[in-house]
Design a protein around this motif. Structure first.
Motif, PDB file in Angstrom:
ATOM      1  N   VAL A  26       0.841  -1.204   0.000  1.00 14.77           N
ATOM      2  CA  VAL A  26       0.000   0.000   0.000  1.00 14.77           C
ATOM      3  C   VAL A  26       0.874   1.251   0.000  1.00 14.77           C
ATOM      4  O   VAL A  26       0.670   2.162  -0.811  1.00 14.77           O
ATOM      5  CB  VAL A  26      -0.969  -0.009   1.200  1.00 14.77           C
ATOM      6  CG1 VAL A  26      -1.727   1.305   1.286  1.00 14.77           C
ATOM      7  CG2 VAL A  26      -1.935  -1.178   1.096  1.00 14.77           C
ATOM      8  N   VAL A  77       1.187   4.106  -2.910  1.00 13.87           N
ATOM      9  CA  VAL A  77       0.935   5.530  -2.665  1.00 13.87           C
ATOM     10  C   VAL A  77       2.144   6.359  -3.088  1.00 13.87           C
ATOM     11  O   VAL A  77       2.004   7.415  -3.716  1.00 13.87           O
ATOM     12  CB  VAL A  77       0.553   5.774  -1.188  1.00 13.87           C
ATOM     13  CG1 VAL A  77       0.530   7.255  -0.857  1.00 13.87           C
ATOM     14  CG2 VAL A  77      -0.804   5.137  -0.882  1.00 13.87           C
ATOM     15  N   ALA A  89      -5.766   8.320  -0.090  1.00 13.17           N
ATOM     16  CA  ALA A  89      -5.545   6.939   0.342  1.00 13.17           C
ATOM     17  C   ALA A  89      -6.205   6.674   1.693  1.00 13.17           C
ATOM     18  O   ALA A  89      -6.824   5.619   1.901  1.00 13.17           O
ATOM     19  CB  ALA A  89      -4.050   6.640   0.412  1.00 13.17           C
ATOM     20  N   TRP A 117      -9.937   6.584   1.023  1.00 10.91           N
ATOM     21  CA  TRP A 117     -10.271   5.332   0.325  1.00 10.91           C
ATOM     22  C   TRP A 117     -10.318   4.176   1.329  1.00 10.91           C
ATOM     23  O   TRP A 117     -11.250   3.363   1.301  1.00 10.91           O
ATOM     24  CB  TRP A 117      -9.227   5.067  -0.754  1.00 10.91           C
ATOM     25  CG  TRP A 117      -9.474   3.870  -1.610  1.00 10.91           C
ATOM     26  CD1 TRP A 117      -9.145   2.574  -1.321  1.00 10.91           C
ATOM     27  CD2 TRP A 117     -10.093   3.843  -2.894  1.00 10.91           C
ATOM     28  NE1 TRP A 117      -9.509   1.746  -2.356  1.00 10.91           N
ATOM     29  CE2 TRP A 117     -10.098   2.503  -3.332  1.00 10.91           C
ATOM     30  CE3 TRP A 117     -10.631   4.820  -3.722  1.00 10.91           C
ATOM     31  CZ2 TRP A 117     -10.618   2.130  -4.566  1.00 10.91           C
ATOM     32  CZ3 TRP A 117     -11.146   4.447  -4.945  1.00 10.91           C
ATOM     33  CH2 TRP A 117     -11.141   3.113  -5.355  1.00 10.91           C
ATOM     34  N   ALA A 118      -9.321   4.108   2.200  1.00  9.43           N
ATOM     35  CA  ALA A 118      -9.261   3.028   3.189  1.00  9.43           C
ATOM     36  C   ALA A 118     -10.448   3.094   4.146  1.00  9.43           C
ATOM     37  O   ALA A 118     -11.037   2.061   4.497  1.00  9.43           O
ATOM     38  CB  ALA A 118      -7.948   3.096   3.961  1.00  9.43           C
ATOM     39  N   ARG A 151     -13.538   2.056   2.193  1.00 18.53           N
ATOM     40  CA  ARG A 151     -13.409   0.625   1.894  1.00 18.53           C
ATOM     41  C   ARG A 151     -13.758  -0.233   3.108  1.00 18.53           C
ATOM     42  O   ARG A 151     -14.400  -1.277   2.989  1.00 18.53           O
ATOM     43  CB  ARG A 151     -11.969   0.355   1.457  1.00 18.53           C
ATOM     44  CG  ARG A 151     -11.637  -1.073   1.153  1.00 18.53           C
ATOM     45  CD  ARG A 151     -10.160  -1.123   0.724  1.00 18.53           C
ATOM     46  NE  ARG A 151      -9.794  -2.452   0.341  1.00 18.53           N
ATOM     47  CZ  ARG A 151      -9.037  -3.264   1.076  1.00 18.53           C
ATOM     48  NH1 ARG A 151      -8.555  -2.857   2.218  1.00 18.53           N
ATOM     49  NH2 ARG A 151      -8.740  -4.463   0.647  1.00 18.53           N
ATOM     50  N   ALA A 153      -4.361   8.442  -8.722  1.00 19.78           N
ATOM     51  CA  ALA A 153      -4.572   7.923  -7.370  1.00 19.78           C
ATOM     52  C   ALA A 153      -5.617   6.807  -7.357  1.00 19.78           C
ATOM     53  O   ALA A 153      -5.394   5.742  -6.766  1.00 19.78           O
ATOM     54  CB  ALA A 153      -4.980   9.055  -6.439  1.00 19.78           C
ATOM     55  N   THR A 203      -4.383   3.611  -8.753  1.00 16.60           N
ATOM     56  CA  THR A 203      -3.454   2.980  -7.808  1.00 16.60           C
ATOM     57  C   THR A 203      -4.194   2.366  -6.631  1.00 16.60           C
ATOM     58  O   THR A 203      -3.915   1.222  -6.240  1.00 16.60           O
ATOM     59  CB  THR A 203      -2.424   4.010  -7.305  1.00 16.60           C
ATOM     60  OG1 THR A 203      -1.731   4.541  -8.431  1.00 16.60           O
ATOM     61  CG2 THR A 203      -1.439   3.377  -6.339  1.00 16.60           C
ATOM     62  N   TYR A 204      -5.125   3.116  -6.053  1.00 20.10           N
ATOM     63  CA  TYR A 204      -5.878   2.583  -4.910  1.00 20.10           C
ATOM     64  C   TYR A 204      -6.613   1.296  -5.285  1.00 20.10           C
ATOM     65  O   TYR A 204      -6.693   0.368  -4.494  1.00 20.10           O
ATOM     66  CB  TYR A 204      -6.901   3.592  -4.387  1.00 20.10           C
ATOM     67  CG  TYR A 204      -6.367   4.943  -3.995  1.00 20.10           C
ATOM     68  CD1 TYR A 204      -5.052   5.122  -3.576  1.00 20.10           C
ATOM     69  CD2 TYR A 204      -7.181   6.063  -4.048  1.00 20.10           C
ATOM     70  CE1 TYR A 204      -4.578   6.377  -3.219  1.00 20.10           C
ATOM     71  CE2 TYR A 204      -6.726   7.316  -3.692  1.00 20.10           C
ATOM     72  CZ  TYR A 204      -5.420   7.466  -3.283  1.00 20.10           C
ATOM     73  OH  TYR A 204      -4.973   8.708  -2.935  1.00 20.10           O
ATOM     74  N   ARG A 205      -7.136   1.251  -6.500  1.00 21.04           N
ATOM     75  CA  ARG A 205      -7.846   0.035  -6.935  1.00 21.04           C
ATOM     76  C   ARG A 205      -6.904  -1.178  -6.972  1.00 21.04           C
ATOM     77  O   ARG A 205      -7.339  -2.296  -6.764  1.00 21.04           O
ATOM     78  CB  ARG A 205      -8.491   0.249  -8.295  1.00 21.04           C
ATOM     79  CG  ARG A 205      -9.732   1.094  -8.246  1.00 21.04           C
ATOM     80  CD  ARG A 205     -10.455   1.069  -9.590  1.00 21.04           C
ATOM     81  NE  ARG A 205     -11.708   1.778  -9.529  1.00 21.04           N
ATOM     82  CZ  ARG A 205     -12.844   1.276  -9.033  1.00 21.04           C
ATOM     83  NH1 ARG A 205     -12.857   0.060  -8.541  1.00 21.04           N
ATOM     84  NH2 ARG A 205     -13.942   1.993  -9.030  1.00 21.04           N
ATOM     85  N   MET A 257      -5.432  -1.308  -2.829  1.00 21.08           N
ATOM     86  CA  MET A 257      -6.494  -1.429  -1.833  1.00 21.08           C
ATOM     87  C   MET A 257      -7.805  -1.754  -2.545  1.00 21.08           C
ATOM     88  O   MET A 257      -8.740  -0.956  -2.557  1.00 21.08           O
ATOM     89  CB  MET A 257      -6.651  -0.115  -1.039  1.00 21.08           C
ATOM     90  CG  MET A 257      -5.479   0.231  -0.169  1.00 21.08           C
ATOM     91  SD  MET A 257      -5.751   1.743   0.797  1.00 21.08           S
ATOM     92  CE  MET A 257      -5.477   3.012  -0.449  1.00 21.08           C
TER      93      MET A 257
END
Length: 137
Positions: A17, A21, A68, A71-72, A75, A126, A129-131, A134
């Motif tokens: 992660v 990031v 991030a 998103w976390a 999620r 972003a 990347t998050y997909r 995370m």
């Protein structure tokens, strides 16, 4: 009764992660640099501070890290994070445009359009990347 594989969020290690990031920050900063250079070449003022690397790279780091964290949280807390993010992300990007429009007198149309494009570029990098690092359930 086994749980369907696609119903469970994949958990990545913290190094994956953090690495994602950091990579997103680097790629988004490069995209912002290209946009800033194009804007300056198109006639944006050299004195327009938001188009200086020291300004936009710092804000890119803040944006990617804050994204991030958000998103976390979504999620982990939302029953349907995909649906929530589908409207939340565009809303946040549009809201992030407001300070840029306030700079119209200082940066002119070219400078402000460049800043708007930077917001979209950072968000796109972003989210992609998050997909990956995370993934949503």
């Amino acid at each position: 009764m086994p749980i369907a594989a696609d119903a469970v969020a994949v958990r990545r290690g913290p190094l994956v992660v953090v690495g994602g990031v950091v990579a997103a920050t680097a790629v988004a900063s490069i995209a912002d640099t290209v946009i800033a250079l194009l804007a300056l070449a198109a006639g944006a003022s050299d004195d327009f501070r938001p188009l200086k690397a020291s300004s936009y790279i710092f804000l890119t780091v803040v944006g990617v890290v804050a994204g991030a964290v958000g998103w976390a949280i979504v999620r982990n807390m939302s029953k349907d994070p995909e649906a929530l993010l589908r409207w939340l992300l565009p809303t946040l990007v549009v809201v992030s445009f407001v300070p840029d429009f306030l700079l119209l007198g200082d940066g002119g149309a070219i400078g402000v359009v460049a800043l708007l494009l930077m917001h979209v570029a950072v968000a796109a990098v972003a989210v992609l990347t998050y997909r990956k690092v995370m993934p949503l359930p």
